[in-house]
Write an enzyme that holds these catalytic residues in place. Structure first.
Site, mmCIF file in Angstrom:
data_model
loop_
_atom_site.group_PDB
_atom_site.id
_atom_site.type_symbol
_atom_site.label_atom_id
_atom_site.label_comp_id
_atom_site.label_asym_id
_atom_site.label_seq_id
_atom_site.Cartn_x
_atom_site.Cartn_y
_atom_site.Cartn_z
ATOM 1 C CB CYS A 1 34.766 86.081 40.912
ATOM 2 S SG CYS A 1 36.563 85.958 40.683
ATOM 3 C CG HIS B 1 34.538 85.067 45.469
ATOM 4 N ND1 HIS B 1 34.052 84.017 44.730
ATOM 5 C CD2 HIS B 1 35.678 85.453 44.849
ATOM 6 C CE1 HIS B 1 34.851 83.771 43.714
ATOM 7 N NE2 HIS B 1 35.851 84.636 43.760
ATOM 8 C CD GLU C 1 30.708 83.565 46.321
ATOM 9 O OE1 GLU C 1 31.608 83.084 45.598
ATOM 10 O OE2 GLU C 1 30.355 84.756 46.270
#
Length: 234
Positions: free
Chosen positions: A82, A214, A216
């Site tokens: 991002c 994202h 994560e």
């Protein structure tokens, strides 16, 4: 390189803990990086989601911007998600006046391309050779163009998230999830709009990897394991 690589996470702002957890689950030593000495001690670096203008200004304040550029130029592997994608881009569309990046990937990235926080969404994309993954987009950029040395690893159909996704955005509103924000603000059931052109959302150039989404935040560590394999190959 050590048998167990030390991979830093730029810990100035953004999803630091989530990336460190994902890296640890991928079998490496995760290290928070805030100072030039800490950067010098790692084998590779993750630049997390957050807000790219804030990240740039903090990197300058912590005297990290030039050391980051030097390590990238010297061939250190790096992955940006991002806002981290924006930081690794050579060129920005829709940035604030004077905005700087670390650079390294021959691409133009449009900041806030998919819209604001309320336009956050999820979509299934094919990533590299890792199959279909669920991608979370929060105030995300997209890649407008790439140079000949850049490999496209993932696309999202149609722009996604909102029907006017290609309209210009207010550059003052930032990009990525704000510091401390957690996963989505995604609209329930929001999916990629099949109409319109596919948008590039994952790229690689040599030892550099970037995604506009994202990984994560999902618990699926395949993007991180892909990056760890890149690091181990060097």
């Amino acid at each position: 390189m050590a048998t167990v690589p030390a991979i830093g996470v730029l810990a100035l702002q953004g999803d630091v803990r989530e990336h460190m957890r994902a890296l640890a689950s991928s079998g490496v030593r995760a290290v928070a990086v805030r100072r030039p000495a800490e950067l010098a001690a790692v084998d590779a670096l993750v630049i997390p989601g957050g807000e790219s203008t804030t990240m740039w200004k903090l990197a300058e304040a912590f005297e990290l911007l030039e050391p980051l550029r030097l390590r990238i130029k010297e061939g250190m592997p790096a992955y940006g998600s991002c806002a981290g994608m924006i930081m690794l881009a050579d060129r920005i569309e829709g940035g604030v006046e004077g905005q700087q990046t670390i650079g390294g990937i021959d691409m133009s990235v449009r900041r806030n391309a998919f819209g604001r926080q309320v336009d956050s969404f999820e979509a299934d994309i094919d990533f590299a050779d890792r199959g279909t993954i669920r991608a979370v987009f929060i105030r995300a950029p997209w890649v407008e163009s790439v140079g000949p040395g850049v490999e496209v690893l993932g696309r999202v159909p149609g722009g996604a998230g909102r029907s006017d996704a290609s309209a210009p955005r207010d550059a003052s509103r930032g990009d990525g999830d704000e510091a401390g924000a957690r996963t989505p603000a995604a609209r329930p059931g929001a999916v990629a709009d099949p109409a319109g052109d596919d948008r590039i959302v994952a790229v690689r150039q040599g030892p550099l990897l970037a995604t506009s989404f994202h990984p994560e935040l999902t618990g699926d560590w395949r993007v991180h394991s892909y990056f760890v394999e890149m690091v181990r190959e060097l």
